[in-house]
Enzyme design. Structure first.
Site, mmCIF file in Angstrom:
data_model
loop_
_atom_site.group_PDB
_atom_site.id
_atom_site.type_symbol
_atom_site.label_atom_id
_atom_site.label_comp_id
_atom_site.label_asym_id
_atom_site.label_seq_id
_atom_site.Cartn_x
_atom_site.Cartn_y
_atom_site.Cartn_z
ATOM 1 N N TYR A 1 0.977 -1.217 0.118
ATOM 2 C CA TYR A 1 -0.132 0.122 -0.116
ATOM 3 C C TYR A 1 0.740 1.235 0.227
ATOM 4 O O TYR A 1 0.581 2.171 -0.696
ATOM 5 C CB TYR A 1 -0.768 -0.088 1.311
ATOM 6 N N HIS B 1 -5.043 -17.574 3.892
ATOM 7 C CA HIS B 1 -5.119 -17.142 5.292
ATOM 8 C C HIS B 1 -6.547 -17.599 5.817
ATOM 9 O O HIS B 1 -6.772 -17.932 6.694
ATOM 10 C CB HIS B 1 -4.898 -15.791 5.426
#
Ligand SMILES: [Fe+2]
Ligand SMILES: [Fe+2]
Length: 345
Positions: free
Chosen positions: A124, A221
């Site tokens: 990001y 995940h």
């Protein structure tokens, strides 16, 4: 819940007594003896996903960003604000969960997950530095301070995590596991689809490629926590009370829809308040069943309105992420470290 001892000479590493929680591990990574065989497959899959954000060229996104509508730019920035929060809190909190997991093969996976969340956080930074003017960068990181909708949903998950740190009761542990699962399995995806929508119109292609790498990691995940929940339920079927878990799902769905309507609404081509509700409730139904709970949370929400975007998400087709992971049969999954599928668009 008892936090496991870091140095535990009285520990017992035998496969017969090994348990995912409440075990008596020495913490030695004797990975030649593994009780949870799925962990071996997951290790290979997670490591095969290794990627480096800076290898994706974002130079064309700078021009592309200027061509976005005001609503699209607002959504782009706002979704980044939320994703930054999710990956920040994950990077910080996973080790707190790991302190209570007493199977070394699973400790290893949570450590890899934690490092992947750190890479997401770095990605990001890279996107913001490449695309957003310097005087507006901090506003993306700080948005949660002013935006009430964003603040409320960040608060919901952060307080569950924080409560467990303050009191490691069984109740707080099951809540932290479910909150983690909802974060990994539900919170990211309206945001991801926004980027795939732009990519389907040849906009922000570099950002979307990075999002695809993150998406691929997040699915692993999600599956890791499905395995954790299922294994805990094997040894303690009542550990996750269905009514309370259902309530957590419903709160997460309500917040996800409210946030997506707030930040995207009806102002972006390909997304509407109707498709947001359809997608979020369909996804919640899928996730609910993957934990082994029966029935549907939302009747009539049987279809993914963004199915046409799955090709962009690299989650459909032969050897894909989604079908194998949704089946939780990770052994069949063999993903290379390079994404493909862009040529079709
Ligand atoms: Fe992440
Ligand atoms: Fe994640």
């Amino acid at each position: 819940m008892e936090q496991k001892l870091l140095f535990n000479p009285e520990g017992d590493d035998s496969l017969e007594t090994r348990q995912i929680i409440r075990g008596n591990s020495t913490n030695i990574f004797n990975l030649n003896n593994v009780r949870y065989q799925w962990a071996n497959s997951m290790y290979r899959n997670m490591m095969a996903n290794f990627w480096i954000p800076e290898k994706t060229d974002l130079s064309s996104d700078l021009e592309s960003y200027k061509r976005l509508t005001v609503e699209e730019r607002q959504a782009y920035d706002g979704i980044l604000s939320f994703l930054i929060f999710l990956d920040s809190i994950q990077t910080n909190n996973l080790s707190n969960i790991n302190d209570y997991i007493t199977a070394p093969e699973v400790n290893l996976l949570l450590a890899i997950q934690q490092y992947q969340e750190a890479i997401h956080s770095q990605s990001y930074q890279y996107a913001i530095e490449s695309i957003i003017p310097a005087d507006r960068r901090n506003a993306i990181y700080d948005k949660w301070r002013q935006d009430k909708v964003l603040f409320e949903r960040n608060k919901y998950v952060a307080e569950i995590y924080q409560d467990f740190l303050g009191d490691s009761s069984d109740e707080n542990f099951y809540k932290v596991i479910i909150a983690n699962y909802l974060l990994e399995g539900l919170y990211f995806y309206n945001g991801f689809n926004f980027f795939y929508n732009l990519a389907s119109r040849h906009l922000m292609m570099g950002t979307s490629e990075i999002i695809r790498y993150i998406n691929r990691d997040e699915l692993t995940h999600c599956v890791l926590f499905e395995f954790i929940v299922r294994e805990i339920r094997e040894i303690d079927p009542d550990f996750f009370p269905p009514a309370e878990v259902e309530q957590m799902f419903r709160t997460a769905v309500d917040q996800e829809i409210a946030w997506t309507d707030h930040i995207i609404g009806d102002g972006v081509l390909g997304v509407s308040e109707e498709t947001t509700e359809m997608y979020t409730k369909w996804l919640a139904n899928e996730r609910w069943n993957k934990l082994g709970f029966e029935g549907k949370l939302y009747d009539g929400f049987d279809k993914n309105p963004y199915k046409h975007l799955e090709k962009l998400a690299d989650t459909e087709g032969e050897g894909d992420v989604k079908s194998n992971f949704f089946e939780s049969t990770v052994s069949a999954y063999n993903q290379s470290s390079v994404l493909d599928g862009w040529d079709d668009f």
